[in-house]
Write an enzyme that holds these catalytic residues in place. Structure first.
Site, mmCIF file in Angstrom:
data_model
loop_
_atom_site.group_PDB
_atom_site.id
_atom_site.type_symbol
_atom_site.label_atom_id
_atom_site.label_comp_id
_atom_site.label_asym_id
_atom_site.label_seq_id
_atom_site.Cartn_x
_atom_site.Cartn_y
_atom_site.Cartn_z
ATOM 1 N N ARG A 227 0.844 -1.201 0.000
ATOM 2 C CA ARG A 227 0.000 0.000 0.000
ATOM 3 C C ARG A 227 0.880 1.252 0.000
ATOM 4 O O ARG A 227 1.629 1.485 0.943
ATOM 5 C CB ARG A 227 -0.930 0.007 1.217
ATOM 6 C CG ARG A 227 -1.984 -1.092 1.183
ATOM 7 C CD ARG A 227 -2.863 -1.069 2.406
ATOM 8 N NE ARG A 227 -2.099 -1.400 3.609
ATOM 9 C CZ ARG A 227 -2.627 -1.458 4.835
ATOM 10 N NH1 ARG A 227 -3.904 -1.179 5.017
ATOM 11 N NH2 ARG A 227 -1.871 -1.768 5.861
ATOM 12 N N ASP B 58 1.516 5.394 0.039
ATOM 13 C CA ASP B 58 0.914 6.521 0.743
ATOM 14 C C ASP B 58 0.444 7.595 -0.229
ATOM 15 O O ASP B 58 0.726 7.546 -1.433
ATOM 16 C CB ASP B 58 1.936 7.140 1.708
ATOM 17 C CG ASP B 58 2.278 6.218 2.860
ATOM 18 O OD1 ASP B 58 1.436 5.368 3.205
ATOM 19 O OD2 ASP B 58 3.388 6.347 3.409
ATOM 20 N N TYR C 17 12.047 0.047 -4.020
ATOM 21 C CA TYR C 17 11.631 1.443 -4.162
ATOM 22 C C TYR C 17 12.793 2.276 -4.690
ATOM 23 O O TYR C 17 13.963 1.980 -4.429
ATOM 24 C CB TYR C 17 11.195 2.025 -2.818
ATOM 25 C CG TYR C 17 9.856 1.541 -2.313
ATOM 26 C CD1 TYR C 17 8.692 2.273 -2.560
ATOM 27 C CD2 TYR C 17 9.749 0.370 -1.577
ATOM 28 C CE1 TYR C 17 7.464 1.836 -2.089
ATOM 29 C CE2 TYR C 17 8.520 -0.071 -1.103
ATOM 30 C CZ TYR C 17 7.385 0.665 -1.362
ATOM 31 O OH TYR C 17 6.167 0.239 -0.898
ATOM 32 N N ARG D 48 10.908 6.963 3.139
ATOM 33 C CA ARG D 48 10.959 8.431 3.201
ATOM 34 C C ARG D 48 11.769 8.913 4.402
ATOM 35 O O ARG D 48 12.475 9.928 4.324
ATOM 36 C CB ARG D 48 9.545 8.997 3.225
ATOM 37 C CG ARG D 48 8.808 8.830 1.901
ATOM 38 C CD ARG D 48 7.334 9.130 2.031
ATOM 39 N NE ARG D 48 7.102 10.480 2.520
ATOM 40 C CZ ARG D 48 5.905 10.915 2.953
ATOM 41 N NH1 ARG D 48 4.867 10.091 2.941
ATOM 42 N NH2 ARG D 48 5.761 12.158 3.367
#
Length: 286
Positions: free
Chosen positions: A70, A72, A130, A217
């Site tokens: 999932r 953000d 990522y 992040r």
């Protein structure tokens, strides 16, 4: 033997029986969405709701979809994997072409495959990858708005790369998880992480078995603080050792973050391709 998901691939037109489990790869630009997950409020947009609406129209009845990870609000994907159980007979071509005809312009289905019934987009995955893209120049770019994170202080990408190596392996990442993270364990296994400069673009490339909420992040925020000289070399390891999120500085913005790959056992025979996002493939090696 299945195709490798090339740019000119054509989906199979052979009808698949009802009950077939379908795997689908998606790419999306996340700026207009409050993340992947469907929201309780109908006026709040999500990627999941957009995809379920398109697939449900193809099926002519409601279809629920599960994803590999999932993302953000504001986060993008060049390779999100989902699955659903087909309630009606449709071909892979029909699921792919029909979904793309109905999806908004910032969401696209890349390929569709029938898979065995034990396949699960989330639980069958062995790794997620990522990329965090930083436009490192004095001024922001009007053309790349929403697609990269702008950082106006000079970054030492080689220092950031060395700094990041302390994150490898299975460790407690409590210092890099959001306060709202619902994971039962802070333990995650990072397979690799690199920081590379391509002109004015700095890319953090990271793969692990799974990630905590805001983990990538928060890592990016710490590495940028060291790379810009706002924190001393070694600070990343110091933050990791504290297991305290309050010691880790700011969370980097979502705009530059992309889910670029999800790995599965070879037995599922899913297409493989170079990681994205697509607009940087001309500059970044596979």
């Amino acid at each position: 033997m299945q195709s490798n998901g090339s740019a000119f691939e054509r989906a199979d037109p052979t009808p698949l029986p009802p009950g077939t489990r379908i795997a689908m790869a998606l790419e999306y630009q996340g700026s207009a969405y409050r993340g992947w997950q469907r929201q309780d409020k109908p006026h709040v947009s999500s990627v999941q709701a957009a995809v379920e609406s398109a697939v449900s129209h193809v099926a002519a009845q409601p279809v629920s979809i599960l994803c590999a990870g999932r993302t953000d609000a504001g986060v993008h994907a060049s390779h999100q994997v989902v699955h659903f159980d087909a309630p009606v007979a449709r071909s892979a071509k029909a699921w792919l072409a029909g979904s793309n005809a109905l999806l908004p312009n910032d969401v696209a289905a890349k390929w569709v495959r029938p898979v065995c019934e034990d396949f699960h987009a989330r639980f069958s995955a062995t790794a997620r990858r990522y990329r965090y893209l930083i436009l490192n120049q004095a001024r922001r770019s009007a053309h790349l708005v929403g697609g990269v994170t702008h950082f106006d202080l000079p970054l030492d990408a080689e220092l950031m790369h060395r700094e990041a190596q302390c994150l490898l392996g299975e460790q407690d990442f409590s210092a890099f998880r959001a306060a709202s993270c619902q994971s039962l364990s802070p333990m995650r296994n990072i397979h690799f992480i690199s920081v590379t400069r391509f002109g004015r673009l700095v890319m953090i490339d990271i793969q692990g078995n799974a990630f905590l909420h805001h983990m990538v992040r928060n890592i990016a925020g710490v590495l940028m603080a060291v790379g810009s000289g706002q924190q001393s070399p070694g600070w990343t390891a110091d933050v990791l050792a504290t297991r305290d999120r309050t010691k880790g500085g700011v969370t980097a913005k979502p705009h530059g973050l992309y889910l670029v790959d999800v790995s599965y056992p070879d037995d599922y025979d899913l297409p493989k391709q170079s990681p994205g996002p697509e607009f940087i493939r001309a500059f970044v090696p596979a």
